[in-house]
Design a protein around this motif. Sequence first.
Motif, mmCIF file in Angstrom:
data_model
loop_
_atom_site.group_PDB
_atom_site.id
_atom_site.type_symbol
_atom_site.label_atom_id
_atom_site.label_comp_id
_atom_site.label_asym_id
_atom_site.label_seq_id
_atom_site.Cartn_x
_atom_site.Cartn_y
_atom_site.Cartn_z
ATOM 1 N N PHE A 86 35.077 32.152 51.856
ATOM 2 C CA PHE A 86 35.272 32.646 50.501
ATOM 3 C C PHE A 86 35.078 34.160 50.454
ATOM 4 N N GLN A 87 34.008 34.655 51.059
ATOM 5 C CA GLN A 87 33.717 36.095 51.047
ATOM 6 C C GLN A 87 34.835 36.891 51.704
ATOM 7 N N GLU A 88 35.367 36.380 52.801
ATOM 8 C CA GLU A 88 36.458 37.082 53.486
ATOM 9 C C GLU A 88 37.714 37.116 52.613
ATOM 10 N N ALA A 89 38.028 36.001 51.980
ATOM 11 C CA ALA A 89 39.190 35.966 51.096
ATOM 12 C C ALA A 89 38.975 36.890 49.903
ATOM 13 N N PHE A 90 37.763 36.887 49.341
ATOM 14 C CA PHE A 90 37.451 37.744 48.202
ATOM 15 C C PHE A 90 37.588 39.215 48.590
ATOM 16 N N ARG A 91 37.140 39.573 49.787
ATOM 17 C CA ARG A 91 37.231 40.948 50.265
ATOM 18 C C ARG A 91 38.696 41.403 50.335
ATOM 19 N N ARG A 92 39.564 40.493 50.683
ATOM 20 C CA ARG A 92 40.988 40.835 50.833
ATOM 21 C C ARG A 92 41.776 40.742 49.538
ATOM 22 N N THR A 93 41.187 40.203 48.486
ATOM 23 C CA THR A 93 41.909 39.981 47.232
ATOM 24 C C THR A 93 42.507 41.267 46.678
ATOM 25 N N ALA A 94 41.783 42.364 46.743
ATOM 26 C CA ALA A 94 42.286 43.620 46.183
ATOM 27 C C ALA A 94 43.565 44.092 46.868
ATOM 28 N N ASP A 95 43.779 43.678 48.102
ATOM 29 C CA ASP A 95 44.958 44.104 48.853
ATOM 30 C C ASP A 95 46.178 43.218 48.635
ATOM 31 N N LEU A 96 46.007 42.108 47.960
ATOM 32 C CA LEU A 96 47.124 41.185 47.788
ATOM 33 C C LEU A 96 48.190 41.790 46.887
ATOM 34 N N GLN A 97 49.421 41.646 47.300
ATOM 35 C CA GLN A 97 50.564 42.115 46.526
ATOM 36 C C GLN A 97 51.250 40.903 45.918
ATOM 37 N N LEU A 98 51.090 40.715 44.621
ATOM 38 C CA LEU A 98 51.604 39.515 43.986
ATOM 39 C C LEU A 98 52.865 39.736 43.172
ATOM 40 N N GLY A 99 53.369 40.936 43.153
ATOM 41 C CA GLY A 99 54.606 41.186 42.422
ATOM 42 C C GLY A 99 54.390 42.027 41.185
ATOM 43 N N GLU A 100 55.481 42.472 40.620
ATOM 44 C CA GLU A 100 55.459 43.328 39.434
ATOM 45 C C GLU A 100 54.917 42.587 38.219
ATOM 46 N N GLY A 101 54.070 43.248 37.486
ATOM 47 C CA GLY A 101 53.600 42.716 36.213
ATOM 48 C C GLY A 101 52.693 41.509 36.297
ATOM 49 N N SER A 102 52.144 41.237 37.459
ATOM 50 C CA SER A 102 51.290 40.062 37.618
ATOM 51 C C SER A 102 49.827 40.472 37.653
ATOM 52 N N ALA A 103 49.219 40.587 36.495
ATOM 53 C CA ALA A 103 47.790 40.874 36.443
ATOM 54 C C ALA A 103 47.064 39.613 36.880
ATOM 55 N N HIS A 104 46.227 39.748 37.901
ATOM 56 C CA HIS A 104 45.555 38.582 38.445
ATOM 57 C C HIS A 104 44.076 38.866 38.655
ATOM 58 N N MET A 105 43.295 37.788 38.711
ATOM 59 C CA MET A 105 41.862 37.939 38.951
ATOM 60 C C MET A 105 41.311 36.659 39.544
ATOM 61 N N GLN A 106 40.142 36.800 40.115
ATOM 62 C CA GLN A 106 39.408 35.647 40.627
ATOM 63 C C GLN A 106 38.093 35.578 39.868
ATOM 64 N N LEU A 107 37.786 34.417 39.315
ATOM 65 C CA LEU A 107 36.545 34.247 38.570
ATOM 66 C C LEU A 107 35.372 34.029 39.530
ATOM 67 N N PRO A 108 34.145 34.223 39.062
ATOM 68 C CA PRO A 108 32.980 34.002 39.922
ATOM 69 C C PRO A 108 32.994 32.583 40.501
ATOM 70 N N PRO A 109 32.538 32.449 41.734
ATOM 71 C CA PRO A 109 32.627 31.163 42.419
ATOM 72 C C PRO A 109 31.528 30.178 42.034
ATOM 73 N N GLU A 110 31.814 28.930 42.310
ATOM 74 C CA GLU A 110 30.842 27.841 42.177
ATOM 75 C C GLU A 110 30.472 27.424 43.602
ATOM 76 N N HIS A 111 29.194 27.481 43.940
ATOM 77 C CA HIS A 111 28.735 27.066 45.268
ATOM 78 C C HIS A 111 28.255 25.623 45.183
ATOM 79 N N ARG A 112 28.886 24.748 45.937
ATOM 80 C CA ARG A 112 28.538 23.326 45.911
ATOM 81 C C ARG A 112 27.471 23.020 46.962
ATOM 82 N N ALA A 113 26.760 21.930 46.752
ATOM 83 C CA ALA A 113 25.722 21.499 47.691
ATOM 84 C C ALA A 113 26.302 21.213 49.079
#
Length: 100
Positions: A56-83
């Motif tokens: 998860f941390q590695e994917a989150f670190r790379r999220t800012a670099d993702l290119q999702l296309g024109e006009g696509s405001a995107h975000m990731q919400l805080p995670p839920e850590h399961r037992a």
Amino acid sequence: MATGESHEPWTAHARDPLARWQAQVESDVLPVTAAPARCFAAGCVTRVTFPDDASFQEAFRRTADLQLGEGSAHMQLPPEHRASGEVVAAWLVLRPASVP
């Protein structure tokens, strides 16, 4: 979700960035499990399950670099850590400011 389910034309285009986001994480980090995207008046969302916090941390670190296309405001919400050690996060694509 409180804005109500939506099937407006813009939602068809909002699903594409979520699929590209998943594909980029899977090719650059590791496979993840993503629920089908659901769309609401305010945006589209999918819940993504990572096998552990490190992935998860590695994917989150790379999220800012993702290119999702024109006009696509995107975000990731805080995670839920399961037992189990899995980490679940919601990925969102917001409704465009100007809807065609």
